[in-house]
Write an enzyme that holds these catalytic residues in place. Structure first.
Site, PDB file in Angstrom:
ATOM      1  N   LYS A  58       1.175   4.159  -3.045  1.00 17.90           N
ATOM      2  CA  LYS A  58       0.880   5.559  -2.754  1.00 17.90           C
ATOM      3  C   LYS A  58       2.115   6.431  -2.990  1.00 17.90           C
ATOM      4  O   LYS A  58       1.999   7.587  -3.426  1.00 17.90           O
ATOM      5  CB  LYS A  58       0.372   5.713  -1.319  1.00 17.90           C
ATOM      6  CG  LYS A  58      -1.022   5.147  -1.107  1.00 17.90           C
ATOM      7  CD  LYS A  58      -2.065   5.882  -1.943  1.00 17.90           C
ATOM      8  CE  LYS A  58      -3.474   5.453  -1.625  1.00 17.90           C
ATOM      9  NZ  LYS A  58      -4.504   6.217  -2.369  1.00 17.90           N
ATOM     10  N   TYR A 103       0.838  -1.198   0.000  1.00 18.20           N
ATOM     11  CA  TYR A 103       0.000   0.000   0.000  1.00 18.20           C
ATOM     12  C   TYR A 103       0.871   1.246   0.000  1.00 18.20           C
ATOM     13  O   TYR A 103       0.653   2.177  -0.780  1.00 18.20           O
ATOM     14  CB  TYR A 103      -0.932  -0.002   1.210  1.00 18.20           C
ATOM     15  CG  TYR A 103      -1.845   1.199   1.283  1.00 18.20           C
ATOM     16  CD1 TYR A 103      -3.013   1.251   0.536  1.00 18.20           C
ATOM     17  CD2 TYR A 103      -1.538   2.283   2.110  1.00 18.20           C
ATOM     18  CE1 TYR A 103      -3.858   2.359   0.600  1.00 18.20           C
ATOM     19  CE2 TYR A 103      -2.368   3.387   2.184  1.00 18.20           C
ATOM     20  CZ  TYR A 103      -3.526   3.422   1.427  1.00 18.20           C
ATOM     21  OH  TYR A 103      -4.353   4.525   1.496  1.00 18.20           O
TER      22      TYR A 103
END
Length: 242
Positions: A151, A147
């Site tokens: 990002k 994740y």
């Protein structure tokens, strides 16, 4: 700071990805409250809203055909908000399957990037337009594994998009925030930003002509610490090397 019109949301046509979620729903309603004339509320399975100004639109950001269809349907868009995202139930990279890794990369990075590329001619054709990418404080803190990686990639892409789209008068805004009080963060006991507060902060920044939003103390502190040695950011490395 650019000379962005402070009334940029007045009569704007806004497209929100992930509109059914907690943050997305607030983007839809707050855009209208600030003067938008229409909002395309997109999702893989769009819902009804009971407001003629809100246009439900099917969009899967990981599907090229779906992206093309959305662009064709929303040629009047002046504000694009890349809000849709995915996460994994556990941190790490090595522990996740190929499918989990690809899903995060396609949803959090390639989806927003390809959507921005597809809408770039639409936005650049307007006198004034805005692209908003929702990153995360975890863009700067790798503890969330895949994740965090996706990002971080989106943050870098947003910086590149900002430079490339400036000539077309497209104002590009990157948003960083820690935990937001939505189902995605239900597992955490850390302080959380209310979705309504986040959205208000983002739109305030857009109307002020800002390029970057640090929506909470976590984001402010993490960005300030980027110049520190790696061992200072990740003290667990000292224990490993000791």
């Amino acid at each position: 700071m650019p000379s962005l019109n402070t009334s940029v949301l007045t009569d704007a046509v806004v497209l929100v990805t992930g509109a059914n979620g907690g943050i997305g729903t607030h983007f839809v309603h707050e855009a209208l409250a600030r003067g938008a004339s229409k909002v395309y509320a997109t999702a893989r399975n769009p819902r009804t809203w009971g407001d003629d100004r809100i246009v439900p639109l099917t969009l899967d950001v990981t599907d090229p055909a779906s992206v093309r269809a959305a662009v064709e349907a929303a040629q009047d868009t002046t504000v694009l908000i890349n809000n849709a995202g995915a996460s994994t139930p556990t941190p790490g990279i090595l522990s996740h399957t190929d499918e989990e890794i690809r899903h995060n990369v396609e949803t959090n990075f390639l989806g927003p990037l390809f959507l921005a590329r597809a809408f770039a001619p639409v936005l650049s054709a307007k006198e004034e337009s805005v692209l908003i990418d929702i990153h995360s404080a975890l863009s700067w803190y790798a503890v969330a594994g895949i994740y965090s990686a996706t990002k971080a990639a989106l943050w870098s892409a947003t910086n590149s998009l900002r430079l490339e789209l400036a000539a077309g008068n497209v104002h590009v805004v990157g948003v960083h925030v820690g935990y937001v009080d939505t189902p995605m963060a239900a597992h955490s006991t850390e302080p959380k930003t209310a979705p309504a507060d986040l959205v208000a902060t983002v739109f305030d920044a857009v109307q002020a002509g800002e390029y970057e939003v640090l929506a909470d103390e976590t984001s402010v502190n993490l960005k300030a610490g980027l110049s520190a040695p790696v061992e200072a950011i990740y003290p667990q490395l000292k224990r490993v090397s000791a």
